[in-house]
Motif scaffolding. Structure first.
Motif, PDB file in Angstrom:
ATOM      1  N   SER B 118     -30.908 -36.530  32.202  1.00  0.00           N
ATOM      2  CA  SER B 118     -31.456 -35.256  32.652  1.00  0.00           C
ATOM      3  C   SER B 118     -32.567 -34.831  31.693  1.00  0.00           C
ATOM      4  CB  SER B 118     -30.350 -34.201  32.664  1.00  0.00           C
ATOM      5  OG  SER B 118     -30.941 -32.924  32.736  1.00  0.00           O
ATOM      6  N   LEU B 119     -33.689 -34.370  32.258  1.00  0.00           N
ATOM      7  CA  LEU B 119     -34.830 -33.999  31.417  1.00  0.00           C
ATOM      8  C   LEU B 119     -35.035 -32.491  31.367  1.00  0.00           C
ATOM      9  CD1 LEU B 119     -37.365 -36.743  32.474  1.00  0.00           C
ATOM     10  CD2 LEU B 119     -36.317 -36.473  30.244  1.00  0.00           C
ATOM     11  N   GLN B 120     -34.281 -31.756  32.200  1.00  0.00           N
ATOM     12  CA  GLN B 120     -34.444 -30.308  32.198  1.00  0.00           C
ATOM     13  C   GLN B 120     -33.357 -29.689  31.330  1.00  0.00           C
ATOM     14  OE1 GLN B 120     -34.887 -29.541  36.364  1.00  0.00           O
ATOM     15  NE2 GLN B 120     -36.779 -30.738  36.305  1.00  0.00           N
ATOM     16  N   LEU B 121     -33.672 -29.610  30.042  1.00  0.00           N
ATOM     17  CA  LEU B 121     -32.639 -29.354  29.046  1.00  0.00           C
ATOM     18  C   LEU B 121     -32.694 -27.952  28.481  1.00  0.00           C
ATOM     19  CD1 LEU B 121     -33.221 -32.706  27.186  1.00  0.00           C
ATOM     20  CD2 LEU B 121     -31.446 -32.218  28.853  1.00  0.00           C
ATOM     21  N   GLY B 122     -33.716 -27.183  28.816  1.00  0.00           N
ATOM     22  CA  GLY B 122     -33.829 -25.841  28.259  1.00  0.00           C
ATOM     23  C   GLY B 122     -34.266 -25.824  26.808  1.00  0.00           C
TER      24      GLY B 122
END
Lengths: 376, 250
Positions: B118-122
């Motif tokens: 996952s690349l949407q890590l915040g």
């Protein structure tokens, strides 16, 4: 007396201002040039003219990481090629973390791929961001600082950088286009690197020869030890499958990288010890071989720690983005560390061993050379 | 026994061989520094503000690098103050440059490694890049400042009546000597780190224009240049602090 000093200082200051002015102008010209160099590129370059952001949505992944995604409608002006001057529309999507994407702003230049469909938004793909202006600016800044602070005394350091970069490129081409064993190829390159750099920076002297010999011996003993350790431990805990950008056999490449990476620091250390030992020997020629050797250890141990630190911080900090990615993807600290950091740690350990071993090696060689000279 | 354990033991042995007790202290310093770097990346991944985490850890790393395994005294103090000032200046350069260059995160060459992750890590990867660049220049700045401060003290001890102007020019001479070798340490480190990527560029026939705009290459190149600038700035700052210090002690 005050007058004498004033007249002596004044022309000096003026020359300095002139040099600074010239450097400034060169910099501005170079930076402006990269801003308008689109016609030199084969890829299509476009400038972002207008941006419209829309459709911001919050996302949560399976590891409860909260982020957002947003779309952009871009108006681009094509800067080169046969469509130069035309305005086109393109789509972009970016996330809050911008790990592989980014948000565009008006004025930025990007690389685009124009599809076959006559400049329609759906067939235009953004392939990259133009970074040459930043690189030229920072390189210019580095050279400017170097010349302002050290005047032309810093030019040898620059020359050796340029020569080494050229040698490095030749070696890469040889590696890719011939079947020569890559480890032997880069070992030869390391020897040439050492000789060229030492001659350029320290000049031709007996000290330089000693420093070259000590650097080569120190580097090769570190690589030999690393090779033996890897064989004895059957590479346990090593994640060679995690090596990045690999296009050929991993192990020789890893050794070649570690060898070149530690070369500079080892040369730094051996040159420092050699020049100090020769100076001590000139001042007090009655010192025995073992006294000189002890002196080498004394100098070596105060420089050794900080030098190992330099490479260690570079190699380990370089793993940060991958570490964050792994940690945030639900992996434990230990697993992330062993998967991502182990190669960087081993590389720093190899260079550390090389640096530490160079202290006694340089002491032995320099001490022996100093003493045989006296006996004659 | 794993490879890393055995290599750590050998490093420990060779540092003892080279430096005795001081080698042992330097070895401890390395272990501490590793822990600090590791803690930094963990804290940043938890979402702590990167600048605060990096600044605090940078100061501790500088303390360890300068005071551990180095003879303590006035030259270490001067090296420490110099490093703080230089790192401060360099951070003011790093933040806008990273913003401008947009080299955060991963490049197209990393695509294979990112599969299934996952690349949407915040976590803002721009912050991660800044932290990485700040930490990577600490070693070079500390090393250079120790070398110049120690050199200046030796000259002063050798010739206590030396004038300030002479000290300044001697300091620049030392600076010239260390700059060549420091650049080599940094640039050879850069070549060694990116050897595989350079071979990739050549195998896939990257043009010069593609290389000079490549995200990963530029990211590493910026790190190397920033460290070089740090080393260069260390020269005048060390000389300045040394002369100032001399004035106040007289």
């Amino acid at each position: 007396m005050g007058d004498v000093i004033l007249t002596r200082i004044r022309p000096k200051v003026q020359i300095k201002w002139l040099t600074i002015l010239i450097i400034l102008i060169v910099g501005v010209v170079a930076i402006l040039f990269t801003h308008y160099d689109a016609p030199l590129y084969q890829q299509t370059v476009a400038q972002v003219e207008q941006v419209h952001n829309y459709g911001k949505t919050n996302t949560t992944d399976e590891f409860q990481n909260r982020d957002y995604q947003e779309n952009q409608k871009l108006t681009l002006k094509i800067l080169n090629g046969k469509d130069a001057g035309k305005t086109v529309k393109a789509q972009n999507q970016f996330s809050g973390s911008t790990a592989t994407d980014q948000e565009y702003h008006p004025g930025q230049q990007i690389f685009v791929h124009l599809g076959s469909q006559k400049l329609k938004a759906s067939s235009i793909m953004i392939t990259g961001f133009k970074r040459d202006t930043t690189v030229i600016f920072l390189s210019w800044l580095t050279i400017t600082f170097l010349l302002i602070i050290l005047k032309f005394r810093g030019s040898m350091a620059l020359l050796s950088l340029v020569v080494n970069a050229l040698l490095f490129m030749v070696a890469i081409e040889l590696d890719v286009h011939t079947n020569f064993n890559p480890f032997i190829l880069f070992a030869i390159l390391s020897i040439i690197f050492t000789m060229v750099t030492a001659l350029l920076i320290f000049g031709k002297s007996k000290e330089t020869v000693v420093a070259i010999a000590a650097t080569i011996l120190g580097t090769f003993s570190a690589i030999l030890i690393a090779y033996l350790v890897l064989s004895v431990t059957h590479q346990r805990g090593m994640k060679f499958e995690m090596m990045d950008y690999v296009t050929q056999q991993r192990l020789p490449l890893f050794f070649a990288g570690s060898m070149i990476g530690s070369l500079g620091a080892i040369m730094d250390l051996s040159a420092d010890i050699t020049s100090s030992l020769f100076a001590v020997n000139r001042e007090e020629p009655t010192l025995t071989f073992w006294q000189l050797f002890e002196d080498a250890r004394k100098i070596g141990r105060s420089i050794m720690g900080p030098l190992i630190n330099v490479l260690f911080l570079i190699f380990v900090a370089g793993t940060f983005p991958m570490m964050v990615l792994f940690l945030k993807n639900g992996n434990s600290w230990g697993y992330s560390c062993s998967m991502i950091m182990s190669l960087g740690i081993v590389q720093s350990l190899i260079s550390g061993i090389g640096i530490a071993l160079t202290v006694p090696i340089t002491g032995l060689i320099a001490g022996a050379i100093c003493k045989t000279k006296v006996i004659k | 026994m794993t490879t890393i354990t055995l290599l750590v033991l050998i490093l420990f042995g060779s540092m003892l061989l080279a430096g005795g007790k001081q080698g042992f202290v330097s070895f401890l310093g390395l272990i501490f520094n590793f822990c600090l770097v590791f803690i930094s990346v963990v804290l940043i991944s938890y979402g702590f503000p990167y600048l605060i985490v990096t600044l605090i850890n940078a100061v501790i790393i500088l303390v360890i690098s300068i005071y551990f395994g180095n003879q303590q005294g006035r030259n270490a103090d001067i090296a420490f103050i110099t490093s703080l000032i230089v790192v401060g200046i360099v951070i003011l350069l790093i933040v806008p440059i990273e913003q401008w260059a947009q080299v955060q995160g991963f490049g197209p060459e990393n695509t294979e490694d990112l599969e299934g992750l996952s690349l949407q890590l915040g976590v803002k990867f721009l912050d991660v890049s800044c932290a990485m660049t700040i930490l990577s220049c600490l070693g070079a700045v500390a090393e250079a400042s120790i070398a110049i401060a120690t050199g200046l003290f030796e000259i002063e001890a050798h010739n206590p009546t030396i004038t300030r102007a002479k000290l300044r020019s001697e300091g620049l001479l030392i600076g010239k000597e260390i700059i060549g070798t420091a650049f080599n340490t940094l640039f050879f480190g850069f070549y060694g780190e990116l050897l595989a990527l350079f071979i990739w560029f050549s195998r896939l026939n990257y043009s010069f224009g593609m290389i000079i705009n490549d995200k990963i290459f530029i990211s590493e190149f910026i790190m190397t240049l920033i460290s070089s600038i740090g080393v260069i700035l260390t020269i005048p700052v060390t000389i300045g602090i040394f002369l100032r210090h001399k004035k106040t002690t007289i």
